[in-house]
Structure formats: structure tokens, C-alpha cells
Scaffold this active site. Structure first.
Site, PDB file in Angstrom:
ATOM      1  N   LYS A   1     -22.605 -33.478  22.221  1.00  0.00           N
ATOM      2  CA  LYS A   1     -22.666 -32.855  20.521  1.00  0.00           C
ATOM      3  C   LYS A   1     -23.673 -34.387  19.935  1.00  0.00           C
ATOM      4  O   LYS A   1     -25.059 -34.262  20.639  1.00  0.00           O
ATOM      5  CB  LYS A   1     -21.601 -33.128  19.758  1.00  0.00           C
ATOM      6  CG  LYS A   1     -21.105 -31.084  19.921  1.00  0.00           C
ATOM      7  CD  LYS A   1     -20.271 -31.644  18.813  1.00  0.00           C
ATOM      8  CE  LYS A   1     -18.909 -30.747  19.278  1.00  0.00           C
ATOM      9  NZ  LYS A   1     -17.993 -30.426  19.415  1.00  0.00           N
TER      10      LYS A   1
ATOM     11  N   TYR B   1      -9.330 -28.980  22.308  1.00  0.00           N
ATOM     12  CA  TYR B   1     -10.608 -27.736  22.892  1.00  0.00           C
ATOM     13  C   TYR B   1     -11.843 -27.895  23.781  1.00  0.00           C
ATOM     14  O   TYR B   1     -12.491 -29.776  23.676  1.00  0.00           O
ATOM     15  CB  TYR B   1     -10.966 -27.562  21.337  1.00  0.00           C
ATOM     16  CG  TYR B   1     -12.281 -25.987  21.957  1.00  0.00           C
ATOM     17  CD1 TYR B   1     -11.761 -25.046  22.252  1.00  0.00           C
ATOM     18  CD2 TYR B   1     -13.895 -26.481  21.447  1.00  0.00           C
ATOM     19  CE1 TYR B   1     -13.196 -23.994  22.687  1.00  0.00           C
ATOM     20  CE2 TYR B   1     -15.049 -25.919  21.682  1.00  0.00           C
ATOM     21  CZ  TYR B   1     -14.375 -24.392  22.611  1.00  0.00           C
ATOM     22  OH  TYR B   1     -15.104 -23.298  22.583  1.00  0.00           O
TER      23      TYR B   1
ATOM     24  N   ASP C   1     -12.364 -35.762  27.416  1.00  0.00           N
ATOM     25  CA  ASP C   1     -13.332 -35.086  26.815  1.00  0.00           C
ATOM     26  C   ASP C   1     -14.282 -35.438  25.684  1.00  0.00           C
ATOM     27  O   ASP C   1     -13.275 -36.058  24.079  1.00  0.00           O
ATOM     28  CB  ASP C   1     -12.968 -33.495  26.135  1.00  0.00           C
ATOM     29  CG  ASP C   1     -13.969 -33.093  25.538  1.00  0.00           C
ATOM     30  OD1 ASP C   1     -15.252 -33.422  25.431  1.00  0.00           O
ATOM     31  OD2 ASP C   1     -13.850 -31.024  25.966  1.00  0.00           O
TER      32      ASP C   1
HETATM   33  C1  LIG Z   1     -18.038 -29.165  20.784  1.00  0.00           C
HETATM   34  C2  LIG Z   1     -17.123 -29.458  21.857  1.00  0.00           C
HETATM   35  C3  LIG Z   1     -16.939 -28.672  22.707  1.00  0.00           C
HETATM   36  C4  LIG Z   1     -17.963 -27.762  23.258  1.00  0.00           C
HETATM   37  O1  LIG Z   1     -18.807 -27.792  23.191  1.00  0.00           O
HETATM   38  P1  LIG Z   1     -20.186 -26.960  23.007  1.00  0.00           P
HETATM   39  O2  LIG Z   1     -21.356 -27.692  23.044  1.00  0.00           O
HETATM   40  O3  LIG Z   1     -20.228 -26.122  22.324  1.00  0.00           O
HETATM   41  O4  LIG Z   1     -19.824 -25.776  24.382  1.00  0.00           O
HETATM   42  C5  LIG Z   1     -15.895 -29.735  24.886  1.00  0.00           C
HETATM   43  N1  LIG Z   1     -14.928 -30.702  23.597  1.00  0.00           N
HETATM   44  C6  LIG Z   1     -15.183 -30.567  22.640  1.00  0.00           C
HETATM   45  C7  LIG Z   1     -14.188 -32.133  22.456  1.00  0.00           C
HETATM   46  C8  LIG Z   1     -15.505 -30.319  21.541  1.00  0.00           C
HETATM   47  O5  LIG Z   1     -15.990 -30.829  20.294  1.00  0.00           O
END
Ligand SMILES: *Cc1c(COP(=O)(O)O)cnc(C)c1O
Length: 431
Positions: free
Chosen positions: A271, A143, A238
Site C-alpha cells: 500500500k 486479512y 503484516d
Molecule cells: C491490503 C492488505 C493485504 C493484501 O494486499 P494486496 O496488495 O491487496 O494483495 C494484505 N495484508 C493486509 C493487512 C492488507 O491490508
């Protein structure tokens, strides 16, 4: 007794779609009523019925120090008094950027934004702008936020591109997104043979946390690097979830131990680096980052980007996790949880596998760790839901879906973990 969570949920559903501002909070996968949180401290939060929970979600990753760490609270309170937002640069943005670059040397420059979605979306625009190419590769089960081009599932074959996973995403927007199976070396080779010259970037969660917890294998990661270098495709990590969560140097530092000199070309963070405030970032080599506006032709902007209160929160959090021994001790407590769960499950005849790195973990009701999304989805959803509700009703809050990772914070004590394991023992017996 009136169930206050239920009455709040009923009220919320009148004015907020599904009663929540992010779908997974609605407990749709596991059923039941979500807990409305009233306050949190350390490893715990309390819901509207005054029930206390040991929190293994930590806001889905950011709360690595636990809730309300006094060092972070002090920094945030001080920053709030100085002003919420200026729309003009501040020194704190430089300080946070310098810290991120020092922790993650593959990034020579970073741009701060407000959410992981925004960071991933901007990174893709930049990768396309910098390479002059359109296509991108993503992997099933990863994601990267909800930008249109990334809301896509695999098409029926390799030569065909993906299909939208959300209504409202036009097929044309995802037609350049190639979705491959995670950890599948053959598919990756084939994709580059077919489209190598047109692929702007590979976007990957190096340790995937959005299909529970699945590591990219070392051979797979080496191949990603090798093919990207060969085809002048950018390798984009990511690390919104894994960044500063699995190790101080993020997941890339974990792969550097097995692959000498290994580096992604770009990294997306979020995060933990905001410590619970809306803050995210993307960064990479100078030559790539200098393509961004106002220096280069790739447009990107944000009214609240690099927000002064959020950066204060991020800086205080990064300082605290940089203290010597922080990750060693965090990893040890996470490991005591995963190993304990495996032991307790085994003694109750339940097939459970688990893995962890730093303060991030995953467990599966499967005899062996899965390697991709299809294998993750083989776990027993019905058994998981009974396990989840068994734990929840006894005050242990794990992620309300079997395809989500879990998080241990520095505030989780060995007593909290032991209490969790004792509770798991009772729940396994009742399954
Ligand atoms: C949480 C997450 C996102 C999206 O971040 P948001 O702050 O919720 O928009 C993108 N990539 C990864 C791997 C994530 O865990």
C-alpha cells in the site's frame, strides 16, 4: 438524467465477474451501485456522473499524500520516460530498499514484490523454510491477502485447525493454519502449549485494518513476542495497511513506545510504500532473508518485482512522508475527524466509538471500541448501511462495509473535515 455509474456497472458485469476486479468495490455489503471513478485530485475524486466526493478510502490506504501529488507525479513521469520494465536490476530498487530499512530497523534486508498478497504469501513460505516447521497462527478478522493457506476461519476447537473460507482451497492446505481470537491471551498460551515446537510463525496485523480498526493490546503483543522467542517461532507483522500509514516507523514503532526493545522478526509491507502503484515488500533479519533464492533454498521470484516506475512512485512518496512534522499534522487531522464524529453522533443520540493512529481510523456504531472480530460484528449493519448511503449521496465516500478501516491523507484540509462532520450531523439526524 442517465445514471452513468449504473450503465457502466451493467456493462462491466457482462465481462468482469460482479463488474469489479476486487470484491469489496461491488458494494455488496451496503447495496447500491458502485461509483465509477473518472479522475481524482488531492482529497477528492469524481465519478461518472461528475459528482465530487471527499475520499476517505484513498485506494484502501496507499494515497497518503492525496491524489496526484506533484512531487510524485513528476517522479513517475520521469521514470516512465526512462522505461517501464527491464527484468534486470536497477539502482532505484536499492534506493527504495535502503529507505524501507532506514524507516523500519527491524528489517535488515527486504525483497520487493508487486502486491500485499504476494508479499504475505512469500513471507509465510520463508518463515516455514527458515524454521523447518509447517504450522502457523493467524487471528480471526485479520486479512493477509488471498494466498490459499491464509483463507481460513477458525475451526471448532483449539486442537483442531481451520476450515477454508473460500471454495477452491483444499482443506489440506489450511490444515496447518491455526486461527485464534485477536487479543485473547489465554488462547495464545494454550496454542503454544499444544503446538509450540511446530509453529513456524505468528502472522498478525498489529493494528488490524481489515476488521475496521482494532489495536492489538500491549499485553497481547508482549505475549506474542515472548512466546515466539521462547519457542523459536517467527513473529511476522503484516503491515501492508499500517506500514508507513499509522507512523513513519509503522505500527511496530507505536508498540516500541510501550514495550522497550520490541521488534517483529519479519515485516510485510505494501500500500503506502508503492504510493498507488503495484508494489509491496517483505523483510526481516539477514539470517532469515538470506534463505531466499538465489542465496538460499526458499524460492521466490517476480517478472515485475521492483518495477522501475513503481519504485519511483514509492520513493517519492516515502520522501514526502519523511518530511518533519508530516505525521504529527496527519494525525491531528485524522483525530479531528474521529473526535468530531463522536461528538456529532453523541449530540444526535447515536452510539459511536472511534479510534485512529496517524492517517488511519475506524469508527463503530457501538458504545465501546471492540477488541476482536466477534465484537466488531456486533455493530449495527443496517444502521451502518443507511449512514454509509446518507454520506455517499451527499458526497462523502467512506468504506462501503463496516469492517473496513478509513484513511485520511495529507490533502484533506480542515475545511474538508468540517464539511464531513456537517454532513454526518445531517445524516445522523435522518437515521
Ligand atoms: C491490503 C492488505 C493485504 C493484501 O494486499 P494486496 O496488495 O491487496 O494483495 C494484505 N495484508 C493486509 C493487512 C492488507 O491490508
Amino acid at each position: 438524467m442517465i445514471d452513468k455509474n449504473q450503465s457502466l456497472f451493467d456493462r462491466a458485469r457482462q465481462v468482469i465477474p460482479g463488474g469489479v476486479n476486487s470484491p469489496v468495490r461491488a458494494f455488496k455489503a451496503v447495496g447500491g451501485t458502485p461509483k465509477f471513478v473518472t479522475r481524482a485530485k488531492g482529497a477528492y475524486f469524481w465519478d461518472a456522473n461528475h459528482q465530487k466526493f471527499i475520499d476517505y478510502i484513498g485506494s484502501w490506504g496507499p494515497m497518503i499524500l492525496g491524489h496526484g501529488d506533484p512531487r510524485v507525479l513528476e517522479a513517475v513521469q520521469k521514470a516512465a520516460l526512462e522505461g517501464f520494465s527491464f527484468g534486470a536490476p536497477t539502482e532505484r530498487e536499492i534506493e527504495l530498499a535502503e529507505m524501507l530499512i532506514a524507516l523500519t530497523p527491524s528489517m535488515e534486508m527486504v525483497r520487493l514484490v508487486s502486491s500485499g498478497t504476494e508479499a504475505a504469501m512469500s513471507a509465510i513460505r520463508l518463515a516455514r523454510g527458515a524454521t523447518g516447521r509447517q504450522k502457523l497462527i493467524k487471528f480471526e478478522g485479520c486479512y493477509h491477502g488471498h494466498a490459499d493457506a491464509l483463507l481460513v476461519k477458525a475451526g471448532s476447537g483449539l486442537a483442531t485447525f481451520g476450515n477454508p473460507t473460500s471454495a477452491g482451497v483444499p482443506p489440506e492446505v489450511v490444515k496447518d493454519t491455526l486461527v485464534l481470537e485477536y487479543n485473547n491471551l489465554e488462547q495464545l498460551k494454550e496454542a503454544f502449549e499444544l503446538h509450540g515446537k511446530e509453529i513456524a510463525c505468528i502472522m498478525i496485523e498489529p493494528i488490524a485494518g481489515n476488521m475496521n480498526f482494532v489495536r492489538a493490546s500491549v499485553p497481547f503483543m508482549s505475549l506474542c513476542r515472548e512466546l515466539c522467542t521462547k519457542h523459536q517461532t517467527l513473529l511476522v507483522f503484516d503491515e501492508v495497511m499500517s506500514g508507513c500509514r499509522v507512523a513513519l516507523g509503522s505500527a511496530q514503532s507505536v508498540y516500541q513506545k510501550s514495550i522497550p526493545g520490541f521488534e517483529p522478526d519479519m515485516t510485510v509491507m505494501g500500500k503506502v510504500i508503492g504510493g498507488g502503484m503495484p508494489l509491496a515488500a517483505f523483510g526481516g533479519k539477514k539470517t532469515i532473508m538470506e534463505q531466499l533464492a538465489p542465496m538460499g533454498p526458499v524460492y521466490q521470484a517476480g517478472t515485475l518485482s521492483g518495477n522501475p516506475v513503481a519504485t519511483a512512485c514509492g520513493i517519492a512518496t516515502l520522501k514526502a512522508i519523511s518530511e518533519p512534522g508530516f505525521f504529527e499534522s496527519l494525525h491531528a487531522s485524522t483525530k479531528s475527524l474521529t473526535e468530531g464524529l463522536m461528538k456529532v453522533a453523541k449530540s444526535n443520540g447515536v452510539a459511536l466509538s472511534a479510534d485512529c493512529e496517524g492517517g488511519m481510523f475506524g469508527f463503530f456504531l457501538l458504545p465501546q471500541l471492540p477488541k476482536n472480530y466477534t465484537e466488531v460484528m456486533k455493530s449495527n449493519g443496517e444502521q451502518f448501511n443507511r449512514y454509509f448511503h446518507g454520506m455517499l449521496s451527499r458526497g462523502v465516500y467512506f468504506a462501503p462495509a463496516l469492517y473496513e478501516a478509513g484513511f485520511v491523507s495529507a490533502a484533506h484540509s480542515s475545511t474538508d473535515i468540517q464539511e464531513t462532520l456537517d454532513t454526518a450531523d445531517k445524516v445522523f439526524k435522518s437515521l
